[in-house]
Design a protein around this motif. Structure first.
Motif, PDB file in Angstrom:
ATOM      1  N   TRP A  17      10.547  35.554  20.894  1.00  0.00           N
ATOM      2  CA  TRP A  17      11.004  34.794  19.723  1.00  0.00           C
ATOM      3  C   TRP A  17      11.746  35.677  18.738  1.00  0.00           C
ATOM      4  O   TRP A  17      11.993  35.282  17.601  1.00  0.00           O
ATOM      5  CB  TRP A  17       9.800  34.135  19.039  1.00  0.00           C
ATOM      6  CG  TRP A  17       9.145  33.103  19.900  1.00  0.00           C
ATOM      7  CD1 TRP A  17       8.172  33.306  20.826  1.00  0.00           C
ATOM      8  CD2 TRP A  17       9.430  31.704  19.947  1.00  0.00           C
ATOM      9  NE1 TRP A  17       7.826  32.133  21.443  1.00  0.00           N
ATOM     10  CE2 TRP A  17       8.584  31.129  20.916  1.00  0.00           C
ATOM     11  CE3 TRP A  17      10.321  30.874  19.253  1.00  0.00           C
ATOM     12  CZ2 TRP A  17       8.604  29.779  21.213  1.00  0.00           C
ATOM     13  CZ3 TRP A  17      10.342  29.521  19.545  1.00  0.00           C
ATOM     14  CH2 TRP A  17       9.496  28.981  20.518  1.00  0.00           C
ATOM     15  N   LYS A  71      23.421  37.265  19.686  1.00  0.00           N
ATOM     16  CA  LYS A  71      22.319  36.785  20.521  1.00  0.00           C
ATOM     17  C   LYS A  71      22.591  37.103  21.988  1.00  0.00           C
ATOM     18  O   LYS A  71      21.684  37.522  22.725  1.00  0.00           O
ATOM     19  CB  LYS A  71      22.155  35.274  20.326  1.00  0.00           C
ATOM     20  CG  LYS A  71      20.964  34.679  21.051  1.00  0.00           C
ATOM     21  CD  LYS A  71      20.803  33.204  20.743  1.00  0.00           C
ATOM     22  CE  LYS A  71      19.600  32.613  21.460  1.00  0.00           C
ATOM     23  NZ  LYS A  71      19.439  31.161  21.176  1.00  0.00           N
ATOM     24  N   GLN A  97       7.784  24.229  14.966  1.00  0.00           N
ATOM     25  CA  GLN A  97       7.826  25.594  15.491  1.00  0.00           C
ATOM     26  C   GLN A  97       6.500  25.945  16.154  1.00  0.00           C
ATOM     27  O   GLN A  97       6.466  26.543  17.237  1.00  0.00           O
ATOM     28  CB  GLN A  97       8.125  26.584  14.367  1.00  0.00           C
ATOM     29  CG  GLN A  97       9.547  26.533  13.847  1.00  0.00           C
ATOM     30  CD  GLN A  97       9.758  27.498  12.705  1.00  0.00           C
ATOM     31  OE1 GLN A  97       8.810  28.075  12.174  1.00  0.00           O
ATOM     32  NE2 GLN A  97      11.003  27.677  12.305  1.00  0.00           N
ATOM     33  N   THR A 115      14.547  34.751  15.736  1.00  0.00           N
ATOM     34  CA  THR A 115      14.425  33.362  15.299  1.00  0.00           C
ATOM     35  C   THR A 115      13.593  33.295  14.020  1.00  0.00           C
ATOM     36  O   THR A 115      12.932  34.259  13.632  1.00  0.00           O
ATOM     37  CB  THR A 115      13.744  32.509  16.376  1.00  0.00           C
ATOM     38  OG1 THR A 115      12.372  32.937  16.530  1.00  0.00           O
ATOM     39  CG2 THR A 115      14.457  32.663  17.725  1.00  0.00           C
ATOM     40  N   GLN A 116      13.619  32.137  13.392  1.00  0.00           N
ATOM     41  CA  GLN A 116      12.827  31.936  12.174  1.00  0.00           C
ATOM     42  C   GLN A 116      11.344  32.076  12.478  1.00  0.00           C
ATOM     43  O   GLN A 116      10.593  32.683  11.708  1.00  0.00           O
ATOM     44  CB  GLN A 116      13.121  30.546  11.592  1.00  0.00           C
ATOM     45  CG  GLN A 116      12.433  30.273  10.263  1.00  0.00           C
ATOM     46  CD  GLN A 116      12.754  28.885   9.722  1.00  0.00           C
ATOM     47  OE1 GLN A 116      13.510  28.146  10.331  1.00  0.00           O
ATOM     48  NE2 GLN A 116      12.186  28.535   8.583  1.00  0.00           N
TER      49      GLN A 116
END
Length: 525
Positions: free
Chosen positions: A455, A227, A432, A458-459
């Motif tokens: 984003w 990250k 979210q 990320t999920q």
């Protein structure tokens, strides 16, 4: 210019030059560094710190080179030693060395029972500290806060020492921690620096590229390291002028530069960087390709969409042009706004303009519908498409995904809604969605591409990427806004109903669930 480069301008005796008074904070912070060094040598509790440094393979020469010290246990050691006047107390408080207790209104030492790493600017002045805990206390590393002389986003630990050890810095290695810098220097690799608890910023990069044309980011192979690497790449792009080189090195899982260089030594570590570090373009495309299937046409198109906002951040020049060429070679699409070389050179005989039989909002269904298309091509002239009406493909999306897909298409829709009711839904998906709406309300100018980039990894980012496969059959902005608001209203109704149901006793909840199941079965039959 001399100040930015950490140099003194020589002046002739007698020359007229107006000297300004030195900032007393620098002098006091230097005294603090001297105090911590003395405590490492003489304090009765310093043996634990010395043992830790020895176990990390550090010798006295390297410890002196980096002015490593020890903050002893206790709440007021530094306060009693240096805070001898109200003026000094204020200076120590302003620089973050002392902290004021909010309730007691008394001062105490920020750094206690820690190994101390003085942070110096390019002129060698102490501007702050990093402290490494010796036990299991949290946080593991503690840095000085922002102060009039210390700005985390602009300073790099070890840069002064690297310049002192190298007449010319042909390459600079950026690592994550103080001990990584010190351990590399111990092994003879004296060209490494570390950020100070922040991501690599553009200010960091501007400073680095004034000293060298080659930067290598060397990070741990874990999720946090990857990250940090992507954040570094994002901030590097605007600084990638021609002639500059940036590479990314990921160490094996569970290893860091400190442990790695102690295991394999200087030569093997440098060889690893030379052989395994990825160029910026390789890392960029490899990372984005992990999110799509570039063996398919839609995967290549999605990768191009994801890459385009990053590409636009590059300064004009040969590097940007070559990266565009590489994109075309890799996925068959260019990232620039120029017409691709492989694009269609002829206009179709008749423009394809499907018409909708009904209100296009009806195409959004909660249950899958069969898609049937009428004949689209003229038998006699197959290159001419017939102007026949076609039925709209029915799209099966949950209410929440439907709202999310609308935001992807038109992020500014987020400014029109209130999400207080939706906050009460503690499901992961809803939280979210709420986070995304808050982000868009704070920054309503975001585009779809910037949204995906923000984003990425990320999920929620993966979820949005998947939703892009569904096209929105509403081209009219007013209709889309109306559909979006209706969807939000239905979501709010569902949340309220669910909360009301949860307040009932278990038997009543069971009865309502059974009744709902019977109604659904009856509708299906």
């Amino acid at each position: 210019m001399a100040s930015r480069l950490g140099l003194e301008v020589p002046r002739e005796d007698g020359g007229k030059h107006q000297h300004t008074s030195p900032n007393p904070a620098y002098e006091l912070l230097t005294k603090a560094a001297d105090y911590y060094q003395e405590q490492l040598k003489s304090h009765s509790a310093s043996e634990q710190a010395i043992s830790y440094l020895r176990n990390r393979g550090l010798d006295g020469k390297t410890a002196r080179q980096f002015n490593i010290g020890f903050a002893p246990p206790g709440w007021d050691n530094l306060l009693k030693t240096l805070g001898t006047t109200p003026e000094r107390e204020k200076l120590l408080t302003d620089t973050g060395m002392l902290v004021e207790h909010e309730e007691k209104k008394s001062l105490y030492d920020r750094f206690r029972h820690r190994i101390m790493f003085p942070i110096r600017d390019q002129r060698g002045r102490v501007i702050g500290f990093g402290g490494r805990v010796l036990g299991d206390e949290k946080p593991k590393y503690l840095n000085s806060p922002e102060s009039p002389v210390f700005h985390k986003g602009q300073e790099l630990y070890g840069l002064y020492e690297a310049r002192q050890a190298n007449r010319e810095l042909k390459q600079i290695i950026v690592v994550e921690g103080y001990m990584d810098v010190v351990a590399l220097a111990q092994q003879g690799i004296t060209n490494s620096v570390a950020t100070l608890g922040t991501a690599t910023t553009r200010e960091h990069l501007e400073k680095l590229f004034k000293l060298t044309s080659q930067v290598v980011f060397c990070f741990d192979g874990d999720q946090a390291g990857r990250k940090a690497a992507w954040r570094a790449l994002e901030n590097t792009l605007p600084e990638m002028h021609d002639g500059r080189q940036v590479r990314f090195m990921f160490l094996p899982q569970g290893e860091d530069p400190d442990s790695m260089v102690r295991q394999e030594g200087k030569d093997a570590f440098l060889k690893r960087i030379h052989n395994e570090a990825l160029t910026l373009d390789d890392y960029f495309f490899k990372q984005l390709a992990n999110e799509v299937d570039i063996t398919t046409l839609d995967g290549c198109a999605r990768l191009a969409k994801m890459a385009e906002p990053y590409f636009q951040q590059l300064p004009e020049g040969n590097y940007k042009h070559l990266l565009d060429k590489k994109a075309e070679k890799t996925i068959g699409l260019k990232l620039s706004s120029d017409t691709p070389a492989h694009s269609q050179q002829y206009e179709p005989a008749t423009e394809y303009a499907p018409t909708y039989q009904d209100d296009p909002r009806d195409a959004w269904q909660e249950t899958p519908q069969t898609f049937s298309s009428k004949k689209l091509f003229n038998k006699d002239k197959p290159w001419q498409k017939k102007q026949e009406e076609i039925s709209t493909p029915k799209i099966s999306l949950r209410l929440q995904d439907r709202a999310l897909r609308h935001l992807l298409n038109t992020p500014s829709l987020a400014t029109d809604i209130n999400i207080e009711t939706l906050r009460k839904d503690d499901s992961v998906d809803m939280q979210q969605f709420v986070s995304l709406v808050e982000s868009l309300q704070n920054n309503p100018q975001q585009t779809t591409y910037k949204l995906l980039g923000s984003w990425y990894g990320t999920q929620l980012g993966a979820r949005m990427t998947e939703l892009l496969k569904n096209d929105i059959p509403i081209s009219n902005l007013a209709l889309q806004k109306e559909e979006f608001c209706l969807t939000i209203a239905r979501l709010e109704t569902d949340v309220i109903k669910r909360l009301d149901t949860q307040s009932l006793d278990p038997l009543e909840q069971l009865r309502l669930a059974a009744e709902k199941a019977r109604q659904k079965k009856s509708q299906n039959t």
